[in-house]
Design an enzyme around this catalytic site. Structure first.
Site, PDB file in Angstrom:
ATOM      1  N   HIS A  12       3.021  10.866 -16.145  1.00  0.00           N
ATOM      2  CA  HIS A  12       3.088  12.427 -16.115  1.00  0.00           C
ATOM      3  C   HIS A  12       2.284  13.221 -15.124  1.00  0.00           C
ATOM      4  O   HIS A  12       2.469  14.350 -14.365  1.00  0.00           O
ATOM      5  CB  HIS A  12       3.099  12.741 -17.337  1.00  0.00           C
ATOM      6  CG  HIS A  12       2.003  12.431 -18.101  1.00  0.00           C
ATOM      7  ND1 HIS A  12       1.650  11.245 -18.448  1.00  0.00           N
ATOM      8  CD2 HIS A  12       0.645  13.279 -18.443  1.00  0.00           C
ATOM      9  CE1 HIS A  12       0.440  11.021 -18.992  1.00  0.00           C
ATOM     10  NE2 HIS A  12      -0.071  12.453 -18.933  1.00  0.00           N
ATOM     11  N   HIS A 101      -5.199  -5.747   6.802  1.00  0.00           N
ATOM     12  CA  HIS A 101      -6.273  -6.897   6.396  1.00  0.00           C
ATOM     13  C   HIS A 101      -5.998  -7.523   4.805  1.00  0.00           C
ATOM     14  O   HIS A 101      -6.387  -8.576   4.685  1.00  0.00           O
ATOM     15  CB  HIS A 101      -7.555  -5.995   6.090  1.00  0.00           C
ATOM     16  CG  HIS A 101      -8.220  -5.755   7.486  1.00  0.00           C
ATOM     17  ND1 HIS A 101      -9.750  -5.269   7.756  1.00  0.00           N
ATOM     18  CD2 HIS A 101      -7.791  -5.631   8.641  1.00  0.00           C
ATOM     19  CE1 HIS A 101      -9.782  -5.229   9.284  1.00  0.00           C
ATOM     20  NE2 HIS A 101      -8.509  -5.450   9.714  1.00  0.00           N
ATOM     21  N   ARG A 135      -7.602 -14.309  10.443  1.00  0.00           N
ATOM     22  CA  ARG A 135      -8.768 -14.600   9.614  1.00  0.00           C
ATOM     23  C   ARG A 135      -8.638 -13.966   8.232  1.00  0.00           C
ATOM     24  O   ARG A 135      -9.467 -14.228   7.206  1.00  0.00           O
ATOM     25  CB  ARG A 135     -10.159 -13.978  10.272  1.00  0.00           C
ATOM     26  CG  ARG A 135     -10.023 -12.375  10.424  1.00  0.00           C
ATOM     27  CD  ARG A 135     -11.126 -11.666  11.141  1.00  0.00           C
ATOM     28  NE  ARG A 135     -11.282 -10.381  10.976  1.00  0.00           N
ATOM     29  CZ  ARG A 135     -10.725  -9.431  11.766  1.00  0.00           C
ATOM     30  NH1 ARG A 135      -9.558 -10.106  12.534  1.00  0.00           N
ATOM     31  NH2 ARG A 135     -11.000  -8.178  11.487  1.00  0.00           N
TER      32      ARG A 135
HETATM   33  C1  RB5 Z   1      -3.064  11.244 -17.482  1.00  0.00           C
HETATM   34  O1  RB5 Z   1      -3.838  12.290 -17.775  1.00  0.00           O
HETATM   35  C2  RB5 Z   1      -4.209  10.314 -16.749  1.00  0.00           C
HETATM   36  O2  RB5 Z   1      -5.043   9.669 -17.249  1.00  0.00           O
HETATM   37  C3  RB5 Z   1      -3.561   9.506 -15.799  1.00  0.00           C
HETATM   38  O3  RB5 Z   1      -2.652   9.900 -14.895  1.00  0.00           O
HETATM   39  C4  RB5 Z   1      -4.452   8.478 -14.860  1.00  0.00           C
HETATM   40  O4  RB5 Z   1      -5.185   9.091 -14.063  1.00  0.00           O
HETATM   41  C5  RB5 Z   1      -5.167   7.400 -15.425  1.00  0.00           C
HETATM   42  O5  RB5 Z   1      -5.808   6.618 -14.690  1.00  0.00           O
END
Ligand code: RB5
Length: 144
Positions: A12, A101, A135
């Site tokens: 979200h 890389h 490399r």
């Molecule tokens: C969600 O609120 C947030 O914690 C998530 O999107 C993220 O940033 C987590 O690493």
């Protein structure tokens, strides 16, 4: 050689950016497998990372994009899997180097920490850049 199918996913905190980047990728000629989410209802980023990773490991997609609020949770989740090299990028140079890389196969972005224009530059550089091998080859092999 471009990988034609890109798997994308977001929680979200990243769904709006993911939606915009999926559109950009289609405009670049890629087929996009969109694993959601598509609204602000809270979902857990490891669950989304899992389905994108799975699509890549099964060969349904060549590469992927994961977006969450910071990009950090998605990178941690994706990089738990052998064969996945997920690169959290903040600018186009990092995105280019991640391919050249590190042969990264997932671009990770944090919607709350990056401007849309910079995120789009990252997508362009990541998906138009190639692994240089040489490399870097044995180093990437050591990652598993
Ligand atoms: C969600 O609120 C947030 O914690 C998530 O999107 C993220 O940033 C987590 O690493």
């Amino acid at each position: 050689m471009l990988q034609k199918t890109i798997a994308v996913g977001a929680d979200h905190g990243g769904y709006k950016l993911k939606r915009d980047l999926a559109k950009q990728l289609r405009g670049m000629g890629f087929e996009v497998l969109d694993f959601g989410t598509d609204n602000f209802d809270a979902v857990d980023y490891p669950d989304i990372a899992e389905v994108v990773v799975s699509a890549i490991l099964k060969g349904q997609a060549g590469q992927g994009v994961l977006v969450c609020g910071s990009g950090i949770g998605m990178s941690i989740a994706a990089n738990r899997h052998n064969g996945i090299r997920a690169a959290l990028c903040n600018n186009e140079k990092a995105a280019e180097l991640a391919r050249q890389h590190n042969n990264a196969n997932i671009l990770v972005l944090g919607e709350r920490l990056i401007e849309l224009s910079v995120a789009k530059q990252c997508v362009e550089r990541f998906f138009l850049s190639e692994f240089e091998g040489g490399r870097h080859h044995k180093r990437v092999q050591k990652l598993g």
